[in-house]
Design a protein around this motif. Structure first.
Motif, PDB file in Angstrom:
ATOM      1  N   ALA A  75      39.590  51.198  40.613  1.00 60.05           N
ATOM      2  CA  ALA A  75      40.722  52.109  40.377  1.00 60.05           C
ATOM      3  C   ALA A  75      40.527  53.427  41.114  1.00 60.05           C
ATOM      4  O   ALA A  75      41.456  53.925  41.764  1.00 60.05           O
ATOM      5  N   GLY A  76      39.333  53.981  41.052  1.00 59.13           N
ATOM      6  CA  GLY A  76      39.060  55.244  41.724  1.00 59.13           C
ATOM      7  C   GLY A  76      39.176  55.140  43.230  1.00 59.13           C
ATOM      8  O   GLY A  76      39.728  56.033  43.887  1.00 59.13           O
ATOM      9  N   ARG A  77      38.681  54.054  43.793  1.00 60.16           N
ATOM     10  CA  ARG A  77      38.746  53.872  45.253  1.00 60.16           C
ATOM     11  C   ARG A  77      40.168  53.594  45.726  1.00 60.16           C
ATOM     12  O   ARG A  77      40.561  53.990  46.810  1.00 60.16           O
ATOM     13  N   LEU A  78      40.952  52.894  44.912  1.00 61.10           N
ATOM     14  CA  LEU A  78      42.329  52.562  45.303  1.00 61.10           C
ATOM     15  C   LEU A  78      43.241  53.778  45.328  1.00 61.10           C
ATOM     16  O   LEU A  78      44.272  53.766  45.993  1.00 61.10           O
ATOM     17  N   ALA A  79      42.863  54.835  44.630  1.00 56.57           N
ATOM     18  CA  ALA A  79      43.685  56.044  44.606  1.00 56.57           C
ATOM     19  C   ALA A  79      43.874  56.624  46.007  1.00 56.57           C
ATOM     20  O   ALA A  79      44.901  57.251  46.284  1.00 56.57           O
ATOM     21  N   ASP A  80      42.915  56.391  46.891  1.00 56.64           N
ATOM     22  CA  ASP A  80      42.980  56.930  48.246  1.00 56.64           C
ATOM     23  C   ASP A  80      43.447  55.914  49.286  1.00 56.64           C
ATOM     24  O   ASP A  80      43.437  56.203  50.474  1.00 56.64           O
ATOM     25  N   VAL A  81      43.831  54.727  48.839  1.00 49.11           N
ATOM     26  CA  VAL A  81      44.220  53.662  49.763  1.00 49.11           C
ATOM     27  C   VAL A  81      45.730  53.695  49.994  1.00 49.11           C
ATOM     28  O   VAL A  81      46.513  53.843  49.058  1.00 49.11           O
ATOM     29  N   ALA A  82      46.105  53.539  51.262  1.00 46.44           N
ATOM     30  CA  ALA A  82      47.525  53.544  51.632  1.00 46.44           C
ATOM     31  C   ALA A  82      48.247  52.366  50.990  1.00 46.44           C
ATOM     32  O   ALA A  82      47.666  51.304  50.768  1.00 46.44           O
ATOM     33  N   ARG A  83      49.500  52.557  50.706  1.00 40.69           N
ATOM     34  CA  ARG A  83      50.363  51.508  50.166  1.00 40.69           C
ATOM     35  C   ARG A  83      51.437  51.194  51.189  1.00 40.69           C
ATOM     36  O   ARG A  83      51.782  52.059  51.971  1.00 40.69           O
ATOM     37  N   PRO A  84      51.990  50.034  51.248  1.00 44.33           N
ATOM     38  CA  PRO A  84      51.796  48.935  50.316  1.00 44.33           C
ATOM     39  C   PRO A  84      50.428  48.255  50.469  1.00 44.33           C
ATOM     40  O   PRO A  84      49.918  48.093  51.571  1.00 44.33           O
ATOM     41  N   LEU A  85      49.885  47.895  49.309  1.00 46.22           N
ATOM     42  CA  LEU A  85      48.597  47.212  49.235  1.00 46.22           C
ATOM     43  C   LEU A  85      48.819  45.710  49.213  1.00 46.22           C
ATOM     44  O   LEU A  85      49.640  45.202  48.459  1.00 46.22           O
ATOM     45  N   VAL A  86      48.059  45.014  50.060  1.00 42.96           N
ATOM     46  CA  VAL A  86      48.064  43.555  50.089  1.00 42.96           C
ATOM     47  C   VAL A  86      46.783  43.085  49.416  1.00 42.96           C
ATOM     48  O   VAL A  86      45.711  43.658  49.634  1.00 42.96           O
ATOM     49  N   PHE A  87      46.892  42.041  48.600  1.00 41.69           N
ATOM     50  CA  PHE A  87      45.745  41.479  47.884  1.00 41.69           C
ATOM     51  C   PHE A  87      45.623  39.998  48.234  1.00 41.69           C
ATOM     52  O   PHE A  87      46.621  39.279  48.264  1.00 41.69           O
ATOM     53  N   THR A  88      44.407  39.563  48.483  1.00 42.52           N
ATOM     54  CA  THR A  88      44.126  38.135  48.578  1.00 42.52           C
ATOM     55  C   THR A  88      42.732  37.894  48.014  1.00 42.52           C
ATOM     56  O   THR A  88      41.991  38.833  47.756  1.00 42.52           O
ATOM     57  N   ASN A  89      42.415  36.635  47.828  1.00 41.08           N
ATOM     58  CA  ASN A  89      41.120  36.297  47.245  1.00 41.08           C
ATOM     59  C   ASN A  89      40.642  34.943  47.754  1.00 41.08           C
ATOM     60  O   ASN A  89      41.419  34.171  48.309  1.00 41.08           O
ATOM     61  N   GLY A  90      39.355  34.683  47.534  1.00 44.36           N
ATOM     62  CA  GLY A  90      38.793  33.395  47.897  1.00 44.36           C
ATOM     63  C   GLY A  90      37.286  33.413  47.805  1.00 44.36           C
ATOM     64  O   GLY A  90      36.680  34.441  47.488  1.00 44.36           O
ATOM     65  N   CYS A  91      36.685  32.276  48.105  1.00 44.65           N
ATOM     66  CA  CYS A  91      35.223  32.145  48.074  1.00 44.65           C
ATOM     67  C   CYS A  91      34.598  32.738  49.333  1.00 44.65           C
ATOM     68  O   CYS A  91      33.552  33.370  49.270  1.00 44.65           O
ATOM     69  N   LEU A 127      45.698  42.607  38.263  1.00 39.47           N
ATOM     70  CA  LEU A 127      46.219  43.556  37.279  1.00 39.47           C
ATOM     71  C   LEU A 127      45.609  44.943  37.484  1.00 39.47           C
ATOM     72  O   LEU A 127      46.273  45.962  37.292  1.00 39.47           O
ATOM     73  N   ASP A 128      44.336  44.973  37.891  1.00 38.52           N
ATOM     74  CA  ASP A 128      43.650  46.251  38.133  1.00 38.52           C
ATOM     75  C   ASP A 128      44.273  47.029  39.282  1.00 38.52           C
ATOM     76  O   ASP A 128      44.346  48.254  39.240  1.00 38.52           O
ATOM     77  N   CYS A 129      44.705  46.332  40.318  1.00 42.06           N
ATOM     78  CA  CYS A 129      45.151  47.040  41.529  1.00 42.06           C
ATOM     79  C   CYS A 129      46.661  47.041  41.746  1.00 42.06           C
ATOM     80  O   CYS A 129      47.149  47.799  42.569  1.00 42.06           O
ATOM     81  N   ARG A 130      47.402  46.184  41.038  1.00 44.08           N
ATOM     82  CA  ARG A 130      48.861  46.133  41.153  1.00 44.08           C
ATOM     83  C   ARG A 130      49.340  46.147  42.613  1.00 44.08           C
ATOM     84  O   ARG A 130      50.029  47.071  43.058  1.00 44.08           O
ATOM     85  N   PRO A 131      49.005  45.117  43.383  1.00 47.03           N
ATOM     86  CA  PRO A 131      49.407  45.098  44.791  1.00 47.03           C
ATOM     87  C   PRO A 131      50.914  44.906  44.959  1.00 47.03           C
ATOM     88  O   PRO A 131      51.569  44.318  44.106  1.00 47.03           O
ATOM     89  N   GLU A 132      51.424  45.399  46.070  1.00 47.13           N
ATOM     90  CA  GLU A 132      52.832  45.179  46.395  1.00 47.13           C
ATOM     91  C   GLU A 132      53.025  43.802  47.035  1.00 47.13           C
ATOM     92  O   GLU A 132      54.123  43.253  47.004  1.00 47.13           O
ATOM     93  N   VAL A 133      51.950  43.272  47.631  1.00 50.95           N
ATOM     94  CA  VAL A 133      52.006  41.964  48.288  1.00 50.95           C
ATOM     95  C   VAL A 133      50.782  41.154  47.860  1.00 50.95           C
ATOM     96  O   VAL A 133      49.655  41.636  47.934  1.00 50.95           O
ATOM     97  N   LEU A 134      51.023  39.917  47.433  1.00 51.38           N
ATOM     98  CA  LEU A 134      49.968  38.981  47.043  1.00 51.38           C
ATOM     99  C   LEU A 134      50.016  37.821  48.025  1.00 51.38           C
ATOM    100  O   LEU A 134      51.079  37.236  48.230  1.00 51.38           O
TER     101      LEU A 134
END
Length: 175
Positions: free
Chosen positions: A32-48, A123-130
């Motif tokens: 949460a603290g690090r995301l405060a300084d990150v530009a939006r829109p935020l894209v999120f993805t995940n994987g191994c 849920l922690d980061c609430r991205p605009e794009v998943l």
């Protein structure tokens, strides 16, 4: 997962300083603290991201192009094992997988999750794009409902390169 996964930072010297990309690795509790300084829109993805290949880096570059910043959540070692990919997986430990993903230009931040799904990180980061790869229909992407309800969009990117870590490991075993 304990947040002590990151190595202690050595005293800053020319010979022992960690590469700058290591600063992109963020413990879940610090996200949460690090995301405060990150530009939006935020894209999120995940994987191994066990053995990173051309398909991975292409997907990550395409995902990053959909927003101003890209957050990647990596499955913990225990989470990978629960996916049933094989007793010998992951090949690379979490810290190594995090570092490789962090080193990629397209990645803004990288974190991890120990659960079976990345829903809590979403849920922690609430991205605009998943974003997920083309083997995931949008309606089956974890977080689809939550991101869509928040006005965001969910994208399943078609594969350009038909590669996979599982296929790569099978090829190596045949050598």
């Amino acid at each position: 997962m304990a947040e002590s996964i990151l190595p202690a930072q050595p005293a800053a010297t020319v010979t022992s300083a960690l590469p700058a990309f290591e600063s992109k690795i963020v413990a879940p509790g610090e996200l949460a603290g690090r995301l405060a300084d990150v530009a939006r829109p935020l894209v999120f993805t995940n994987g191994c991201f066990d053995i990173v290949h051309r398909g991975h880096v292409t997907l990550l570059a395409q995902a990053r192009a959909l927003g101003a910043a890209l957050l990647v959540a990596v499955n913990s070692d225990a989470s990978v094992k629960r996916l049933g990919k094989g007793d010998d997986r992951p090949v690379n430990c979490l810290l190594d997988r995090l570092a490789v993903i962090a080193a990629l230009e397209s990645v803004t931040l990288v974190t991890w999750f120990d659960e079976d799904t990345p829903l809590q990180r979403i849920l922690d980061c609430r991205p605009e794009v998943l974003v997920k790869g083309g083997d995931w229909p949008v309606e089956k992407i974890v977080g689809n409902r939550e991101v869509s309800a928040g006005g965001g969009r969910v994208v399943s990117l078609p594969f350009i390169h038909q590669t996979s870590t599982t296929a790569l490991l099978e090829k190596i075993r045949r050598l």
